[in-house]
Design an enzyme around this catalytic site. Sequence first.
Site, PDB file in Angstrom:
ATOM      1  N   ARG A 100      37.833  26.344  42.450  1.00  0.00           N
ATOM      2  CA  ARG A 100      38.601  27.466  41.690  1.00  0.00           C
ATOM      3  C   ARG A 100      36.883  27.719  41.825  1.00  0.00           C
ATOM      4  NH1 ARG A 100      42.189  29.998  37.359  1.00  0.00           N
ATOM      5  NH2 ARG A 100      43.392  30.543  39.442  1.00  0.00           N
ATOM      6  N   HIS A 127      43.535  33.953  46.305  1.00  0.00           N
ATOM      7  CA  HIS A 127      44.191  33.861  45.792  1.00  0.00           C
ATOM      8  C   HIS A 127      45.769  32.872  46.765  1.00  0.00           C
ATOM      9  CE1 HIS A 127      45.881  30.638  42.456  1.00  0.00           C
ATOM     10  NE2 HIS A 127      45.634  31.777  41.785  1.00  0.00           N
ATOM     11  N   GLN A 130      48.693  31.294  45.416  1.00  0.00           N
ATOM     12  CA  GLN A 130      49.427  32.009  44.185  1.00  0.00           C
ATOM     13  C   GLN A 130      50.330  32.322  45.424  1.00  0.00           C
ATOM     14  OE1 GLN A 130      49.513  32.543  40.889  1.00  0.00           O
ATOM     15  NE2 GLN A 130      51.724  33.577  41.461  1.00  0.00           N
ATOM     16  N   ASP A 219      48.994  42.709  38.694  1.00  0.00           N
ATOM     17  CA  ASP A 219      47.767  41.806  38.321  1.00  0.00           C
ATOM     18  C   ASP A 219      47.476  43.086  37.197  1.00  0.00           C
ATOM     19  OD1 ASP A 219      47.033  39.531  37.936  1.00  0.00           O
ATOM     20  OD2 ASP A 219      45.222  39.831  39.420  1.00  0.00           O
ATOM     21  N   CYS A 258      51.412  37.495  39.078  1.00  0.00           N
ATOM     22  CA  CYS A 258      50.729  35.746  39.162  1.00  0.00           C
ATOM     23  C   CYS A 258      50.356  35.068  37.889  1.00  0.00           C
ATOM     24  CB  CYS A 258      49.372  35.846  39.992  1.00  0.00           C
ATOM     25  SG  CYS A 258      48.240  36.720  38.910  1.00  0.00           S
ATOM     26  N   ARG A 286      54.140  27.698  41.637  1.00  0.00           N
ATOM     27  CA  ARG A 286      53.027  27.501  42.240  1.00  0.00           C
ATOM     28  C   ARG A 286      53.192  25.871  42.770  1.00  0.00           C
ATOM     29  NH1 ARG A 286      48.566  29.824  40.007  1.00  0.00           N
ATOM     30  NH2 ARG A 286      48.006  28.131  41.508  1.00  0.00           N
TER      31      ARG A 286
HETATM   32  N1  NVA Z   1      43.057  39.008  39.562  1.00  0.00           N
HETATM   33  C1  NVA Z   1      43.075  37.806  38.211  1.00  0.00           C
HETATM   34  C2  NVA Z   1      44.078  36.171  38.723  1.00  0.00           C
HETATM   35  C3  NVA Z   1      43.975  35.658  38.342  1.00  0.00           C
HETATM   36  C4  NVA Z   1      45.165  34.233  38.602  1.00  0.00           C
HETATM   37  C5  NVA Z   1      41.556  36.955  38.310  1.00  0.00           C
HETATM   38  O1  NVA Z   1      41.598  36.228  39.678  1.00  0.00           O
HETATM   39  O2  NVA Z   1      41.041  37.083  37.188  1.00  0.00           O
HETATM   40  N1   CP Z   2      48.239  32.654  37.961  1.00  0.00           N
HETATM   41  C1   CP Z   2      46.858  31.665  38.014  1.00  0.00           C
HETATM   42  O1   CP Z   2      46.145  30.970  38.887  1.00  0.00           O
HETATM   43  O2   CP Z   2      47.305  31.280  36.664  1.00  0.00           O
HETATM   44  P1   CP Z   2      45.791  30.078  36.449  1.00  0.00           P
HETATM   45  O3   CP Z   2      44.712  31.047  36.229  1.00  0.00           O
HETATM   46  O4   CP Z   2      45.994  30.152  34.568  1.00  0.00           O
HETATM   47  O5   CP Z   2      45.752  29.057  36.659  1.00  0.00           O
END
Ligand code: NVA
Ligand code: CP
Length: 303
Positions: A100, A127, A130, A219, A258, A286
């Site tokens: 990540r 992502h 997800q 989101d 998500c 997930r």
């Molecule tokens: N769009 C959000 C998703 C978190 C799982 C982010 O990137 O923070």
């Molecule tokens: N939806 C998701 O990826 O959550 P986290 O940021 O908690 O991993």
Amino acid sequence: MPRHFLELADHPASTLWSLVALAREIKKNPSAYRTLEGQTLALIFEKPSTRTRVSFEVGMRELGGEVVTLTGAEMQLGRGETLADTARVMSRYVHALMVRTNDPTKLDQMAGAATIPVINGLTDRSHPCQVMADVLTVVERKGDISSQKIVWLGDGDNNILYSWVHAAVAFGPALTIACPPQFMPKKDLLAWSRQMGGKITVTDDAAAATKDADVVITDTWVSMHQTDSPQRYETLMPYQVNRALMAHAKSDAMFMHCLPAHRGEEVTDDVMDSAQSAVWDEAENRKHAQKAVLLWCLGKTEF
Ligand code: NVA
Ligand code: CP
């Protein structure tokens, strides 16, 4: 070349469909899939995570494997060791790597140097793990995805939406994106989806977009790589998913997010906690979807 899982668009629709089918089988009969004994997955996080970390850790263990979880800051990466060198070294210890990070080109550098599969655990751009869970959730609840009307509301330049556009091309549903003109999806992404025959519509009218929706998705308005401002909230408020907006959707429409959700911002409690909300199944899925991805990456599937 290792079987990386970096973007949904890298894979033929047939592979993605097979992954969803496998995830459903794994969910039904988890004990039949302990085929990763003796294998280790490393997880590297350069951003916070709850779901991705726990679902990968638990999923890998349920498959019979081991996990090592690291943050970029505690690794030599934080002191300047290159991504490529890190990937080469990790390839000598573990069997797969989930990363990540912020910049998607960092993931490409790691995948280019690794001799093991690299999995995208979220970047600023996308992502895919997800959205595999999201597709599984739609298929479970609706029995099908290709005939559904899916509506995305809020930030159009969002990493979940980016992977949803890829999914819409592969799985065939109509995807309507309702967002303010200031926060439109990337032009090259839309051009690509149209060239690929995706049924994608973009509008700034939230109510019109939501009419007859089967699935409503949103989101956060401020992703981890974005900066909040009062103007941002004001601009996005007309796209808040609340009861009044859900009334435009079909009566059996499902709501997805998500997570983490910012209750009272992009979604209200009365939608998050309603019978239409699929968010907890989506979070659970997930794990099932990623177990399918891990088995595929590690050559344990027939496809
Ligand atoms: N769009 C959000 C998703 C978190 C799982 C982010 O990137 O923070
Ligand atoms: N939806 C998701 O990826 O959550 P986290 O940021 O908690 O991993």
